[in-house]
Design an enzyme around this catalytic site. Structure first.
Site, short mmCIF file in Angstrom:
data_model
loop_
_atom_site.label_atom_id
_atom_site.label_comp_id
_atom_site.label_asym_id
_atom_site.label_seq_id
_atom_site.Cartn_x
_atom_site.Cartn_y
_atom_site.Cartn_z
CE LYS A 163 1.99 -0.32 0.84
NZ LYS A 163 1.48 -0.52 -0.53
CD GLN A 177 3.17 -2.13 -3.46
OE1 GLN A 177 2.80 -2.30 -2.30
NE2 GLN A 177 3.19 -0.93 -4.02
CG ASP A 208 -4.36 -1.26 -1.35
OD1 ASP A 208 -3.95 -0.45 -0.50
OD2 ASP A 208 -3.60 -1.95 -2.06
#
Ligand code: NAP
Length: 293
Positions: free
Chosen positions: A53, A97, A120
């Protein structure tokens, strides 16, 4: 001929466009979007995802603020960091994460991210907005994996309106938001899960079958109808007996199913790269929303 939907190629195109858009933002506003990437501990899979990412974000011109915290980090330390990132004007998107260590409540952490910086798309406010908005419009922060699946379908020119879509899996990060997206594209949507009776027949009714189970090669060719479109979200590492190694497979028995359907995503090289590209897209969207552009 079955179309193998190339997630690498589609995600590269998405990233190329993002790079151009971010260049324009930089020229006009003398600023670029910033993404804070927070990892707690050293779970190997998480480190691999974070690395991928971060690399992709830098490639499109997003500034990455890397926060790799020790596994012993407490919930209150993490909340303190997120609070600081929420206030930092250079940070437009925050990614934590998952999974987090067991001593930290994931939902409390996800809820603490400012909804406008929720790269997200997991914050309850964004989940609600996705649910009540009439269209999948550009301003929404949408969970990256289902957004990637939708973009792949659209990229292939697949007409969604009026189609029967079946989604296997009802998780908050894939199954449920996927259903919301496809409802707004005027599909008729069914969600199946581990307690669904007669799941094979339900899947056989699907024009579009999205599979997000997390178990290797569950969906066989007798689960799918001729000419269906299959999006395989699953990522499973299994032993490859022929080579005495391990390999990645999806939730769909690719070799068997591919001969029956009109289009299918491979694993790897399907949904995975799209998820990363959509994280970058959300970071740009967050920047534009925050700056009211
Ligand atoms: P999850 O939270 O574990 O949800 C799995 C869902 O599958 C649940 O709803 C479960 O039903 C259902 N299920 C389990 N076994 C089943 C069976 N035999 N038949 C029918 N349904 C079954 O998983 P997730 O987070 O949604 O992820 C799913 C998969 O996608 C995993 O392999 C994950 O690694 C992968 N993934 C990939 C990406 C990517 O970028 N490619 C991103 C996210 C996730 P119940 O609700 O009844 O338990």
């Amino acid at each position: 001929m079955t179309k193998i939907i190339d997630g690498k190629k589609i995600s590269q195109r998405l990233k190329d466009n993002l790079r151009i858009e971010i260049d324009e933002i930089k020229n006009t506003f003398k600023r670029v979007p910033g993404l804070a990437v927070v990892q707690v501990g050293d779970v190997t899979a998480s480190s691999v995802y974070v690395k991928a990412k971060t690399k992709a974000a830098k490639e499109v011109g997003i500034i990455v603020f890397d926060h790799h915290l020790d596994a012993s980090t407490t919930q209150s330390d993490l909340l303190h960091l997120i609070n600081k990132l929420n206030k930092n004007e250079d940070v437009n998107g925050i990614l934590v994460q998952l999974p987090l260590p067991k001593n930290i409540n994931e939902q409390i952490i996800l809820d603490s991210i400012h909804p406008n910086k929720d790269a997200d798309g997991f914050h309850p406010l964004n989940v609600g907005k996705l649910s009540i908005s009439k269209s999948n419009n550009e301003n929404l922060l949408i969970p990256c994996t289902p957004l990637g699946c939708l973009i792949m379908l659209q990229n292939e020119g697949i007409v969604l309106s009026g189609k029967n879509a079946v989604i296997i899996g009802r998780s908050n990060i894939v199954g449920k938001p996927m259903a919301q997206l496809l409802i707004k594209e005027s599909c008729t949507v069914t969600i199946a899960h581990s307690k669904t009776s007669n799941i094979e027949n339900i899947c056989k009714s699907a024009d579009i079958l999205v599979v997000a189970i997390g178990r290797p090669e569950v969906v066989k060719s007798n689960w799918v109808k001729d000419g269906a479109i299959i999006i395989d979200v699953g990522i499973n590492r299994i032993n490859d007996v022929e080579n005495n190694k391990t390999k990645l497979v999806g939730d769909v028995m690719f070799d068997e199913v591919k001969n029956k359907v009109s289009a299918i995503t491979p694993v790897p090289g399907g949904v995975g790269p799209m998820t990363i590209a959509c994280l970058l897209k959300n970071t740009k969207t967050a920047f534009l929303n925050q700056n009211k552009i």
